[in-house]
Design a protein around this motif. Structure first.
Motif, PDB file in Angstrom:
ATOM      1  N   GLU A   1       0.825  -1.200   0.000  1.00  0.00           N
ATOM      2  CA  GLU A   1       0.000   0.000   0.000  1.00  0.00           C
ATOM      3  C   GLU A   1       0.867   1.261   0.000  1.00  0.00           C
ATOM      4  N   GLY A   2       0.679   2.076  -1.019  1.00  0.00           N
ATOM      5  CA  GLY A   2       1.389   3.343  -1.091  1.00  0.00           C
ATOM      6  C   GLY A   2       2.805   3.257  -1.641  1.00  0.00           C
ATOM      7  N   HIS A   3       3.306   2.040  -1.891  1.00  0.00           N
ATOM      8  CA  HIS A   3       4.681   1.862  -2.370  1.00  0.00           C
ATOM      9  C   HIS A   3       4.676   1.056  -3.669  1.00  0.00           C
ATOM     10  N   VAL A   4       5.507   1.463  -4.627  1.00  0.00           N
ATOM     11  CA  VAL A   4       5.606   0.769  -5.907  1.00  0.00           C
ATOM     12  C   VAL A   4       7.076   0.471  -6.193  1.00  0.00           C
ATOM     13  N   GLY A   5       7.364  -0.773  -6.562  1.00  0.00           N
ATOM     14  CA  GLY A   5       8.696  -1.155  -7.007  1.00  0.00           C
ATOM     15  C   GLY A   5       8.702  -1.308  -8.515  1.00  0.00           C
ATOM     16  N   MET A   6       9.574  -0.592  -9.193  1.00  0.00           N
ATOM     17  CA  MET A   6       9.624  -0.619 -10.663  1.00  0.00           C
ATOM     18  C   MET A   6      11.062  -0.851 -11.127  1.00  0.00           C
ATOM     19  N   TYR A   7      11.253  -1.856 -11.957  1.00  0.00           N
ATOM     20  CA  TYR A   7      12.575  -2.187 -12.508  1.00  0.00           C
ATOM     21  C   TYR A   7      12.507  -2.051 -14.020  1.00  0.00           C
ATOM     22  N   VAL A   8      13.458  -1.321 -14.593  1.00  0.00           N
ATOM     23  CA  VAL A   8      13.495  -1.112 -16.044  1.00  0.00           C
ATOM     24  C   VAL A   8      14.884  -1.450 -16.558  1.00  0.00           C
ATOM     25  N   CYS A   9      14.939  -2.216 -17.634  1.00  0.00           N
ATOM     26  CA  CYS A   9      16.218  -2.564 -18.245  1.00  0.00           C
ATOM     27  C   CYS A   9      16.846  -1.318 -18.853  1.00  0.00           C
TER      28      CYS A   9
END
Length: 491
Positions: free
Chosen positions: A23-31
């Motif tokens: 909730e309220g946190h997003v993990g995003m990984y991009v090459c």
């Protein structure tokens, strides 16, 4: 956070509501980039796509940890099993340390991203800085029985994995079709199957970049770094993994197999892929030798360009197409984007000069609400831009005295442009978007001063040389004397 963002889920081939794992946190990984050459328009599209997503998630109130990796280990961009790695090759030809090559192009990449107004990620880990973690990740896969050692290398056993888990579920590939279509490669006899991919590759004696491991001196496979660093910085399961559509297979497919083999479950909830930039229908890229580097765009020094192109024009050109659609390049389309962007900038400037009336003479649509709906629907930036142009017609009519707008409507239109044009689309309207003559004149003037300074130094006129350098520094230029001459940039 009352917006119901829908992201394109490649795994399910459908749109679905975005629900973060925490909730309220997003993990995003991009090459991120493989740093052995200058960035081109395709790199810009990926960077701008995920920059826009990063901006929007933060705007909605999420705390985003955005991880963008740097591939600098030195293996091939698409296959660690064959050929000389590209960073090593460039280092050998130019008699440099591999990390000199990496740092040189990484600095240029960062400069390009800054000019495109791409925000820096939260974390930018290097593959070469996570060799120990990658070795430990391989050990997990070996312990699970989905990998094997062969002549100092370690390979992922794709057929064995496929008996327990579906290999190809992200790209929709069938393993039997893949096997029949796989070409024979040098060193293929080390593998149990042509589909098996390297987790660790034994280094040949001439290979510059290598590290000790339980299996001997070598280097990690290309696919491994993202699985390893994604888990390290975002946890065993995280929200979004992104990259170009060309990474869908085999790179992201192999990542899924690695994470399931090591952890027993998928690591990624949402896969997001931006589509390709094409020239005459063919993908723009180094392998096709048809790419234009960002530096060439900025300088205008390329046969397909009629002059310098502003970074904001490039950004606007990319955002005018949906990130999942193919974007075909031409200089004419860039010129059209420049004219369209200039119109929006002029409209934005007119907003501050509008005098409110007691009551609006027309009904003004709720463009902000409509623009939010477009962003929530798979980040549809072309629709957002269309609403900005619809609003522009009203603003320009009010500026010409053809209609009247109330203070409330003017404030709403200002908020629309501030949120969507400036903040989310990332338009830095303080930059020169006209390119062409003004950009050439700007660079020509600085180059002329550099030439005068060079002559002054040759004549040991240190006072003039230092005066030019110091005055340019005061104006915001960074002047660096190097062994080969002088370099200048804007701070």
């Amino acid at each position: 956070m009352d917006h119901n963002l829908s992201l394109y889920n490649s795994l399910a081939r459908m749109k679905q509501p975005f629900v973060p794992l925490h909730e309220g946190h997003v993990g995003m990984y991009v090459c991120g980039p493989t740093v052995y050459g200058d960035a081109h328009l395709g790199h810009a599209r990926a960077a701008i796509t995920f920059d826009t997503l990063f901006r929007y998630l933060r705007h909605l109130g999420y705390k985003v940890r955005y991880v963008r990796n740097i591939t600098d280990v030195g293996h091939l961009e698409h296959d660690a099993d064959e050929g000389e790695d590209k960073i090593q090759k460039k280092a050998r030809l130019e008699q440099l340390e591999p990390m000199e090559v990496v740092q040189f192009y990484l600095n240029r990449y960062h400069d390009d991203m800054k000019r495109l107004n791409v925000l820096p990620p939260s974390i930018e880990p290097h593959a070469s800085g996570h060799i120990i973690e990658q070795i430990e990740y391989i050990k997990k896969i070996l312990e699970a029985g989905y990998a094997y050692e062969s002549n100092g290398s370690v390979y992922f056993d794709v057929p064995k994995y496929n008996r327990d888990h579906p290999y190809g579920k992200l790209s929709g590939r069938n393993i039997e079709d893949l096997i029949s279509a796989t070409r024979s490669l040098d060193g293929q006899d080390e593998k149990h199957s042509p589909l098996d991919f390297a987790l660790w590759k034994k280094a040949s004696p001439e290979h510059i970049m290598h590290w000790p491991s339980p299996w001997g001196e070598g280097f990690p496979g290309w696919h491994l770094e993202c699985s390893t660093m994604g888990e390290k910085y975002l946890g065993s399961t995280f929200d979004i993994h992104g990259g170009g559509l060309d990474l869908l297979f085999p790179h992201h497919e192999c990542e899924i197999a690695q994470s399931v083999a090591a952890q027993g479950h998928d690591a990624v909830k949402y896969w997001v892929h931006n589509n390709m930039i094409t020239i005459e229908g063919k993908k723009m890229g180094k392998s096709y030798n048809n790419f234009i580097t960002l530096e060439q765009f900025f300088s205008g020094e390329h046969p397909l360009l009629g002059g310098p192109v502003s970074p904001m024009v490039i950004r606007f050109f990319i955002l005018q197409a949906h990130y999942r659609s193919t974007l075909d390049f031409s200089y004419e389309s860039l010129q059209a984007s420049e004219k369209a962007l200039q119109k929006l900038i002029e409209t934005y400037k007119r907003l501050s000069g509008l005098q409110p009336a007691e009551k609006s003479s027309i009904e003004v649509a709720d463009y902000k609400k409509l623009a939010y709906e477009a962003m929530d629907d798979d980040m549809n930036t072309p629709i957002v831009i269309s609403y900005l142009f619809d609003a522009s017609k009203i603003i320009n009519s009010a500026s010409a005295g053809e209609i009247q707008l109330s203070k409330d409507d003017i404030d709403k239109l200002k908020e629309l442009f501030d949120i969507f044009f400036i903040e989310l689309l990332g338009m830095n309207i303080g930059t020169d978007i006209e390119g062409g003559n003004s950009a050439k004149a700007y660079e020509g003037a600085v180059d002329l001063l550099m030439e005068i300074r060079k002559n002054a130094k040759a004549q040991k006129d240190w006072a003039t040389s230092d005066l030019i350098r110091d005055k340019l520094n005061d104006l915001g230029f960074d002047i660096k004397d190097t062994k080969t001459g002088v370099e200048w940039s804007v701070k």
